[in-house]
Motif scaffolding. Sequence first.
Motif, mmCIF file in Angstrom:
data_model
loop_
_atom_site.group_PDB
_atom_site.id
_atom_site.type_symbol
_atom_site.label_atom_id
_atom_site.label_comp_id
_atom_site.label_asym_id
_atom_site.label_seq_id
_atom_site.Cartn_x
_atom_site.Cartn_y
_atom_site.Cartn_z
ATOM 1 N N GLU A 46 0.825 -1.204 0.000
ATOM 2 C CA GLU A 46 0.000 0.000 0.000
ATOM 3 C C GLU A 46 0.863 1.260 0.000
ATOM 4 O OE1 GLU A 46 -3.506 0.057 -0.289
ATOM 5 O OE2 GLU A 46 -2.929 -1.997 -0.835
ATOM 6 N N HIS A 53 1.133 7.210 -6.408
ATOM 7 C CA HIS A 53 0.070 8.225 -6.504
ATOM 8 C C HIS A 53 0.640 9.620 -6.239
ATOM 9 C CE1 HIS A 53 -3.930 10.025 -5.851
ATOM 10 N NE2 HIS A 53 -3.389 10.630 -4.805
ATOM 11 N N HIS A 165 0.356 16.438 4.104
ATOM 12 C CA HIS A 165 -0.197 15.449 5.021
ATOM 13 C C HIS A 165 0.785 15.308 6.183
ATOM 14 C CE1 HIS A 165 -3.253 14.220 2.093
ATOM 15 N NE2 HIS A 165 -2.297 14.122 1.184
ATOM 16 N N TRP A 248 -4.470 5.274 6.345
ATOM 17 C CA TRP A 248 -5.923 5.387 6.441
ATOM 18 C C TRP A 248 -6.466 6.728 5.953
ATOM 19 C CZ3 TRP A 248 -10.252 2.866 6.562
ATOM 20 C CH2 TRP A 248 -10.277 1.528 6.991
ATOM 21 N N ASP A 251 -6.255 9.559 0.560
ATOM 22 C CA ASP A 251 -6.840 8.921 -0.612
ATOM 23 C C ASP A 251 -5.755 8.700 -1.670
ATOM 24 O OD1 ASP A 251 -9.454 8.887 0.389
ATOM 25 O OD2 ASP A 251 -9.804 10.951 -0.271
ATOM 26 N N TYR A 252 -5.686 7.495 -2.214
ATOM 27 C CA TYR A 252 -4.738 7.219 -3.294
ATOM 28 C C TYR A 252 -5.302 6.109 -4.180
ATOM 29 C CZ TYR A 252 -3.279 3.487 -0.044
ATOM 30 O OH TYR A 252 -3.267 2.420 0.820
ATOM 31 N N THR A 253 -4.779 5.999 -5.370
ATOM 32 C CA THR A 253 -5.291 5.085 -6.376
ATOM 33 C C THR A 253 -5.134 3.636 -5.935
ATOM 34 O OG1 THR A 253 -4.627 6.692 -8.060
ATOM 35 C CG2 THR A 253 -5.162 4.469 -8.808
ATOM 36 N N LYS A 255 -6.461 1.964 -3.516
ATOM 37 C CA LYS A 255 -6.325 1.739 -2.077
ATOM 38 C C LYS A 255 -7.127 0.505 -1.651
ATOM 39 C CE LYS A 255 -6.786 4.370 2.264
ATOM 40 N NZ LYS A 255 -7.045 5.719 2.807
ATOM 41 N N PHE A 257 -8.498 -1.161 1.542
ATOM 42 C CA PHE A 257 -8.753 -0.988 2.975
ATOM 43 C C PHE A 257 -8.591 -2.300 3.736
ATOM 44 C CE2 PHE A 257 -10.966 2.713 1.226
ATOM 45 C CZ PHE A 257 -10.555 3.709 2.103
#
Length: 279
Positions: A46, A53, A165, A248, A251-253, A255, A257
């Motif tokens: 991830e 991304h 971020h 968490w 947002d990224y391409t 993803k 969960f």
Amino acid sequence: MSAFDLENPELDDTIKDRALTSGGYPYNEGLKTKDYEKHLRALQIELVKLQRHMAQTGERVLAIFEGRDSAGKGGTIKRFLENLNPRNARTVALPVPSDRERTQWYFQRYVTHLPAGGEIVLFDRSWYNRAVVEPVMGFCTPGQTESFLHEAPPFERMITEEGIHFFKFWLEIGREMQLKRFHDRQHDPLKIWKLSPVDLKALDKWDEYTKARNKMFVATDTPDTPWTLIRANDKKRARIAAIQSVLWPIDYTDKDFSAIGEIDHNIVMSPEGFLARAG
């Protein structure tokens, strides 16, 4: 607590037995290696997606890692970065400031290391030296610490308003776990380099560090830039939790969960929640 002798190659059995559950840690067994390695691999995949991304969007990630001496900051950072492209992901661990840097605005030497577009930057200790290590060890004046605690929230607000971020992690361990890790370092020729003179002095300043930590939380745990406290007696769980806490909210391409998994709130919490449990 039983007597602790750093020079004795045999660690006291009472300290050894109490280490994992010290400080009210909620688990009496470490995470199984097989489960850890499987989850860590999924999280690192991830992280690779996130980095790809970010390269496309120019987003930036900044995380600072603070905590008790021997809490596992360096090992956690290593697991973050070990499968990422080092051109766009790096750790920052600044040495003692030079004579010139001591005359600068305190935050100045840190600003130059903040991430540019597409970069992930992880600080192994940060400007928060001024809040905990420096005052406890007598490396700054009380006035300097007070100024820092006043200036840090607006400084960090500028970071988030810039669109970065931003994550602040405090890794917390129990007293017996710290003693065990110091002892392990002292008697392992591959780890002895991790013991600095400041670390050794910290052995007798547990309570002073606690007071400085709590004062720091009160001043700098803000809605804009909150602290995430991770109980790190089990390094494996702490590493998983830190990576999850970064993945968490972004947002990224592609993803996944389910690969990230639910964060364990027995060990990941706000400073307020931790202090309430600690009594």
